[in-house]
Structures are given as structure tokens and as C-alpha cells.
Design an enzyme around this catalytic site. Structure first.
Site, short mmCIF file in Angstrom:
data_model
loop_
_atom_site.label_atom_id
_atom_site.label_comp_id
_atom_site.label_asym_id
_atom_site.label_seq_id
_atom_site.Cartn_x
_atom_site.Cartn_y
_atom_site.Cartn_z
N THR A 150 6.25 -7.28 27.64
CA THR A 150 6.05 -6.46 26.48
C THR A 150 5.72 -4.89 26.98
O THR A 150 6.37 -4.16 26.37
CB THR A 150 4.72 -7.01 25.72
N GLN A 159 12.69 -14.39 30.27
CA GLN A 159 12.85 -15.80 30.32
C GLN A 159 13.67 -16.27 31.32
O GLN A 159 13.68 -17.57 31.99
CB GLN A 159 13.34 -16.65 28.86
N CYS A 185 3.65 -23.89 9.91
CA CYS A 185 3.38 -24.27 8.51
C CYS A 185 2.11 -23.35 8.11
O CYS A 185 1.14 -23.79 8.75
CB CYS A 185 2.95 -25.60 8.34
N ASN A 228 14.40 -17.22 24.33
CA ASN A 228 13.20 -17.65 24.81
C ASN A 228 12.95 -19.22 24.16
O ASN A 228 12.27 -20.01 24.59
CB ASN A 228 11.84 -17.19 24.50
N1 PLP Z 1 10.65 -11.26 26.32
C1 PLP Z 1 10.73 -12.56 26.16
C2 PLP Z 1 12.09 -13.24 25.90
C3 PLP Z 1 9.68 -13.48 26.19
O1 PLP Z 1 9.95 -14.98 25.92
C4 PLP Z 1 8.40 -13.10 26.16
C5 PLP Z 1 7.34 -13.74 26.22
O2 PLP Z 1 7.11 -15.05 25.78
C6 PLP Z 1 8.16 -11.51 26.38
C7 PLP Z 1 9.37 -10.64 26.51
C8 PLP Z 1 6.68 -10.90 26.68
O3 PLP Z 1 6.29 -11.14 27.76
P1 PLP Z 1 4.79 -10.99 28.14
O4 PLP Z 1 4.13 -12.15 27.44
O5 PLP Z 1 4.85 -10.79 29.74
O6 PLP Z 1 4.37 -9.72 27.38
#
Ligand code: PLP
Length: 366
Positions: free
Chosen positions: A70, A174, A318, A146
Site C-alpha cells: 500500500t 500478488q 453479505c 489478487n
Molecule cells: N496490491 C495487491 C494486488 C494486493 O493484493 C495487496 C494486498 O492484498 C496490496 C496491494 C496491499 O499490500 P499490503 O497489504 O502489503 O499493503
């Protein structure tokens, strides 16, 4: 317990934990201190940087450590937004760490075009070309989705981005550790990864950038990580990320076996239930199966599997009696009948054939 939720997070590999331990208890110096303990910590970081660069096919000085995927995504997006009113283009399958930030920036006056994905989960390249016709500042396109595991044609996106003068951010969170990655072959300007998706601890990620020096830091401080990411580095986490990267690189061939187990799981489930495998016609990560059970209720299915000791994720939720499919399944136009009953099974190199057979048996009974 059968853990089939490895796209959510993975178990820290034993070798990774072992590599990290001395950096908590023995080599605990500040990596910027001039003494022996500081030098040892510094060497740990630089080894980690080289290992991550090798996983990505880049150079060590192009890698900066962050806290997670992130943050890596945010550094790039906020850098572009700081330069004035920006034009962003992103695929509909992007992770919330990208789409939610871009929507916030859109609310602040920046421009955002979301490019759709087709029924097979692939980026609509025609729509991408149209979106880029008038030029753009940044294209965000993930390497692997993901939820579905669909692997996108990033070199094709890169060619379109380059033609329009846009930079390209590839979210490889991913994909890393599951398929071969070469930043040059991708044609990316920025690539983000996250340790906890490939058997490193949570709390550490990395950003690869062609030109680290031109990026604007999210915050200021002591100027660590080439000035881009001030704050004393978490040496043990970085050492763990590096170790996980080198293990992943070495064990990439074992992902073929993971792919065989995933295929066996899909076939076994198809034999006992009316299902649809999302993205099955596209290139996919070998570990991911996004399966829509016709007429099923994803939340209930996940709960029943949990009771039986199987950990998976739902592709639909849900809330207060109202059912909603994930944004990705909606973008793919998956019929409600299958979308509401979608469950994601994500394997790892630690998944065993016995676990897959047991899961199929439990699903048949459930
Ligand atoms: N990008 C993708 C495709 C992800 O699947 C994820 C987490 O699931 C992230 C970014 C975010 O990663 P992080 O949890 O290290 O912030």
C-alpha cells in the site's frame, strides 16, 4: 487446519525467521551508525536490497524499502499528484490501495479514468488505448489480479503508456514470488511488492523505480533510503524480505507443482458442484482459484469451510441481508448466480496434495 488463503497472507518461512533473529538480538545497531553493530546492520540491509533486486530483475540502487505494498503504491501516486493536476488511468481490477487513493485524488480535482476488464478478467486493451489517447501522467496496471489470479499483458500496457507519455506503475504484490518478474521486460517505471505475500513478515514491502531520485517522499526526516523513505529502517524485516525473495526466486520451479495442485482442486470441485472458475481462459497465477458455486452463498461457504478447518476468502459479501459481489467480479460481468457464491482458494508452495484431497472431500460433504 488447511490454509488456502495465501493471497491474503502467507506463513513466514522458517529460513526467513532464522535469518531475521540475529538482527533483533545480536546485530541490532542502527544501520547508519559508524561502529561495528551499525555496519553489520547496514550490510544486512544492502544484502536484502540486492536479493529483492534480483527477484525483480532490477538493480539494487533502484530498490527502496517501505512498510507494505500500500505504501509503495502511495509513494508513486502521491508523487505524480504533487506535480499539479494529474491524469490517472487505472484498471478496474486494481487493489483498493490504488483505486481508493485515486478516487480521493479525483475528488480533489485530479482526473481518473478506470479501464474495464473483460469477462476473462483481462485488461481491455482497446479501452486502455482510448483512455490514453489524450495523454496521461500515470497508468496503474497490476501484474496479477489478487482475486482471480489473472496475469495481465503488462508489456502491451507499457507500450500504450509510453506512446501517450505516461509513466507506468505495476502493482506486482500478488505476482512476486509466484511467477518470474523482469522489470525491464515489463516496461514498468515503478513496481511495488509486499513481503507478507511470499513468506516474509508483514510490515515490509519494497518499491522498485527506474529513477528513485526523482520521486517525492511522503514525509521528511533523516533522509534514509536515498531520501525517499526517512525513518530508521527495520533491519530484521528487511533482512527477512531479502531472504524470502532469494528463497522465492530459487523455488519458482516449485510453482509448477502448485499449479498442478490448483488444477486438481478445480477439477475435484467441478466434479461435485456446479461451478465456474473465473479467469480460467486467461493466463493465471499457478496458486489461485476463484470459484463461483452456482446459487451458493460465499459468506456461508467460507463459514462452513472454516468450521471444517479450511481457511479461504469470499469473493462476495453479505451486509445486513444484502448480498454484493466483489468489484472485480462485477467488472467481469459474472452472473449473480455465480458471483454471490464465489470463494477464493489460494495455495502456496507449502500446500500438500493431501490437503487438496481433503478440501475436495470436505466441499463434497458441504
Ligand atoms: N496490491 C495487491 C494486488 C494486493 O493484493 C495487496 C494486498 O492484498 C496490496 C496491494 C496491499 O499490500 P499490503 O497489504 O502489503 O499493503
Amino acid at each position: 487446519m488447511i490454509y488456502l488463503d495465501n493471497n491474503a497472507t502467507t506463513r513466514v518461512a522458517d529460513e526467513v525467521l532464522e535469518a531475521m533473529k540475529p538482527y533483533y538480538t545480536t546485530w541490532y545497531g542502527n544501520p547508519h551508525s559508524a561502529h561495528a553493530l551499525g555496519r553489520a546492520a547496514h550490510e544486512g540491509i544492502e544484502k536484502g536490497r540486492a536479493e529483492v533486486a534480483e527477484l525483480l530483475g532490477g538493480k539494487a540502487h533502484e530498490v527502496v524499502f517501505t512498510s507494505c505494498g500500500t505504501e509503495s503504491n502511495a509513494i508513486v501516486i502521491r508523487h505524480i499528484a504533487r506535480k499539479g493536476r494529474a491524469r490517472f488511468v487505472a484498471t478496474a481490477g486494481e487493489h483498493p490501495s490504488i483505486l481508493n487513493l485515486l478516487r480521493e485524488l479525483e475528488g480533489e480535482g485530479h482526473e481518473l479514468t478506470v479501464v474495464g476488464i473483460d469477462g476473462d478478467g483481462k485488461i481491455d486493451l482497446g479501452a486502455m488505448e482510448t483512455a490514453l489517447a489524450g495523454g496521461a501522467d500515470l497508468v496503474c496496471a497490476m501484474l496479477a489480479q489478487n482475486e482471480t489470479g489473472v496475469i495481465h499483458d503488462i508489456p502491451a500496457v507499457a507500450r500504450l503508456a509510453q506512446k501517450s507519455g505516461a509513466r507506468l506503475l505495476v502493482d506486482a504484490v500478488q505476482a512476486s514470488g509466484k511467477i518470474e518478474i523482469d522489470v525491464s521486460a515489463l516496461g514498468a517505471d515503478y513496481v511495488s511488492i509486499s513481503g507478507h505475500k511470499f513468506h516474509a513478515p508483514k510490515g515490509v514491502g519494497a518499491l522498485w523505480a527506474r529513477e528513485i531520485a526523482e520521486l517525492t517522499p511522503l514525509w521528511r526526516g533523516g533522509g534514509q533510503e536515498q531520501g525517499l523513505r526517512s525513518g530508521t529502517e527495520s533491519v530484521p524485516l528487511i533482512v527477512g524480505l531479502g531472504k524470502a525473495a532469494s528463497l522465492a526466486k530459487r523455488r519458482l520451479p516449485s510453482m509448477d507443482c502448485v499449479g498442478e495442485l490448483r488444477d486438481r482442486l478445480e477439477a475435484g470441485i467441478a466434479a461435485v458442484s456446479d461451478v465456474r472458475v473465473h479467469g480460467a481462459a486467461s493466463p493465471r497465477l499457478p496458486n489461485t482459484a476463484s470459484i463461483g458455486f452456482r446459487g451458493g452463498d460465499a459468506t456461508a461457504l467460507v463459514g462452513r469451510l472454516d468450521e471444517a478447518g479450511v481457511c479461504v476468502s469470499a469473493g462476495a459479501a453479505c451486509h445486513s441481508g444484502a448480498r454484493s459481489a466483489s468489484a472485480v467480479l462485477r467488472a467481469m460481468n459474472v452472473p449473480d448466480d455465480y458471483a454471490f457464491g464465489t470463494v477464493r482458494f489460494s495455495l502456496s508452495r507449502e500446500t500438500t496434495p493431501a490437503e487438496i484431497e481433503e478440501t475436495i472431500g470436505i466441499l463434497a460433504r458441504t
